[in-house]
Design an enzyme around this catalytic site. Structure first.
Site, PDB file in Angstrom:
ATOM      1  N   ASP A   8       0.874  -1.171   0.000  1.00 37.32           N
ATOM      2  CA  ASP A   8       0.000   0.000   0.000  1.00 37.32           C
ATOM      3  C   ASP A   8       0.921   1.234   0.000  1.00 37.32           C
ATOM      4  O   ASP A   8       2.143   1.114  -0.172  1.00 37.32           O
ATOM      5  CB  ASP A   8      -0.987  -0.042   1.185  1.00 37.32           C
ATOM      6  N   THR A  67       3.265  -1.357   8.701  1.00 37.15           N
ATOM      7  CA  THR A  67       3.689  -2.242   9.791  1.00 37.15           C
ATOM      8  C   THR A  67       3.957  -3.675   9.353  1.00 37.15           C
ATOM      9  O   THR A  67       4.547  -4.448  10.118  1.00 37.15           O
ATOM     10  CB  THR A  67       2.575  -2.313  10.851  1.00 37.15           C
ATOM     11  N   HIS A 133       6.934 -31.349   9.625  1.00 33.81           N
ATOM     12  CA  HIS A 133       6.348 -30.025   9.404  1.00 33.81           C
ATOM     13  C   HIS A 133       5.268 -30.062   8.332  1.00 33.81           C
ATOM     14  O   HIS A 133       4.337 -29.261   8.353  1.00 33.81           O
ATOM     15  CB  HIS A 133       7.444 -29.024   9.043  1.00 33.81           C
TER      16      HIS A 133
HETATM   17  C1  RB5 Z   1      -1.648   2.885   6.426  1.00 30.11           C
HETATM   18  O1  RB5 Z   1      -1.624   4.109   7.069  1.00 30.11           O
HETATM   19  C2  RB5 Z   1      -1.334   1.774   7.405  1.00 30.11           C
HETATM   20  O2  RB5 Z   1      -2.421   1.569   8.236  1.00 30.11           O
HETATM   21  C3  RB5 Z   1      -0.974   0.514   6.672  1.00 30.11           C
HETATM   22  O3  RB5 Z   1       0.132   0.742   5.859  1.00 30.11           O
HETATM   23  C4  RB5 Z   1      -0.621  -0.684   7.522  1.00 30.11           C
HETATM   24  O4  RB5 Z   1       0.395  -0.399   8.426  1.00 30.11           O
HETATM   25  C5  RB5 Z   1      -1.737  -1.399   8.133  1.00 30.11           C
HETATM   26  O5  RB5 Z   1      -1.587  -2.425   8.812  1.00 30.11           O
END
Ligand code: RB5
Length: 145
Positions: A8, A67, A133
């Site tokens: 994203d 994240t 596994h």
């Molecule tokens: C976008 O601001 C952020 O929420 C996205 O990149 C991500 O970290 C979501 O888990």
């Protein structure tokens, strides 16, 4: 080798960096977007990437958001996906060896480019160990039913 890559807006710059890094290693990259810093919704990117795995275009992918968490949560809703968010090499290695993870998720706001490269290298060189596994991975996949 061919990998699908997606992010994203929160992971856009690291995606672009890793695209160049992978291509320099001779790895073909299928860029599933996003293609700018404009805000977009990470579940759409996870779906686009995981659709390529479902179609068989690629067997593995890397998805990046701020994240590494949202993209993994979304990817794990898609059939056949075992997505992991990692910030250390040991977890990356174990996710391949033990869990046969097929999607590596990274957080651009969490790790730097150098660590991202190291994690990707570890991902690329580590094979699934199979054996006991495999039984456990089979049980994970049965949970989709
Ligand atoms: C976008 O601001 C952020 O929420 C996205 O990149 C991500 O970290 C979501 O888990």
């Amino acid at each position: 080798m061919k990998l699908a890559l997606g992010s994203d807006h929160g992971g856009f710059h690291l995606k672009e960096h890793l695209k160049t890094y992978l291509q320099a290693k001779g790895i073909e990259v299928l860029d599933c977007g996003t293609h700018s810093e404009d805000s977009c919704d990470y579940p759409d990117i996870s779906k686009a990437v995981c659709d390529e795995i479902a179609k068989g275009t690629v067997t593995q992918a890397i998805i990046i958001c701020g994240t590494g968490l949202g993209v993994a949560i979304a990817a794990n809703k898609c059939k056949g996906i075992r997505a992991v968010t990692c910030g250390d090499a040991f977890s990356v290695r174990m996710s391949r060896e033990h869990n046969d993870a097929n999607v590596l998720c990274l957080g651009e706001r969490v790790i730097g480019k150098g660590l991202a490269e190291l994690l990707v290298d570890e991902w690329l060189k580590t094979e699934f160990a199979g054996g006991r596994h495999q039984r456990r991975v089979d049980k994970i996949m049965e949970l989709e039913q």
